[in-house]
Scaffold this motif. Sequence first.
Motif, mmCIF file in Angstrom:
data_model
loop_
_atom_site.group_PDB
_atom_site.id
_atom_site.type_symbol
_atom_site.label_atom_id
_atom_site.label_comp_id
_atom_site.label_asym_id
_atom_site.label_seq_id
_atom_site.Cartn_x
_atom_site.Cartn_y
_atom_site.Cartn_z
ATOM 1 N N ILE A 3 1.107 -0.779 -0.152
ATOM 2 C CA ILE A 3 -0.471 0.396 0.109
ATOM 3 C C ILE A 3 1.008 1.234 0.166
ATOM 4 O O ILE A 3 1.258 1.209 0.650
ATOM 5 N N SER A 4 0.618 2.209 -1.247
ATOM 6 C CA SER A 4 1.466 2.594 -1.523
ATOM 7 C C SER A 4 1.204 4.106 -0.261
ATOM 8 O O SER A 4 2.317 5.220 0.619
ATOM 9 N N ASP A 5 0.108 4.692 -0.417
ATOM 10 C CA ASP A 5 -0.169 5.056 0.841
ATOM 11 C C ASP A 5 0.310 5.657 2.333
ATOM 12 O O ASP A 5 -0.069 4.586 3.316
ATOM 13 N N ASN A 6 0.843 6.174 2.925
ATOM 14 C CA ASN A 6 1.308 5.839 4.464
ATOM 15 C C ASN A 6 0.209 6.304 5.345
ATOM 16 O O ASN A 6 0.069 5.157 5.975
ATOM 17 N N PHE A 7 -1.006 6.919 4.639
ATOM 18 C CA PHE A 7 -1.908 6.749 5.701
ATOM 19 C C PHE A 7 -2.487 5.479 5.471
ATOM 20 O O PHE A 7 -2.817 4.822 7.196
ATOM 21 N N GLU A 8 -3.415 5.140 5.350
ATOM 22 C CA GLU A 8 -3.673 3.733 4.536
ATOM 23 C C GLU A 8 -2.611 3.160 4.653
ATOM 24 O O GLU A 8 -3.377 1.711 5.518
ATOM 25 N N ARG A 9 -1.915 2.491 4.250
ATOM 26 C CA ARG A 9 -0.302 1.410 4.880
ATOM 27 C C ARG A 9 -0.890 1.270 6.468
ATOM 28 O O ARG A 9 -0.938 0.493 6.954
#
Length: 138
Positions: free
Chosen positions: A53-59
């Motif tokens: 998952i590239s998005d830091n928050f989502e990851r």
Amino acid sequence: MEYYELKPVYHDTSTIYVPVNNEKLTAKMRKILSSDEVHELIRSMPDEEEICISDNFERKNTYRDIINSGNPKDIIRVIKTLKRIKLEKETSGKRLCAADEHLLNDALKILHDEFALVLNIQPEQVDPFIIKELSEIK
């Protein structure tokens, strides 16, 4: 009121009390793995897909949810992903971001503690045990 009294094996100074009739909390409890299940999980590690998952928050949120779920197979997938990212960053002279490092450490602790208990070894012996088991498969 009746409670489940839980005492962490490797942290015997704490006790967790879970009310028997609290379905929300008891739903998070599960039986520990058997020795056969641990060995099967180890054998399946090379084939497990990473969870990229590239998005830091989502990851961060997704990995935290996986770790909190306690599902060993999914925790292994998180560990596998974060270890690969960590190695790539170290190769280029960088460090894993603090949030990912924290998630990796949490996931490793959960996995190491349970595997150690089931295999009757110390948590720090889990990684060498896994490496030995995987080398025997090849």
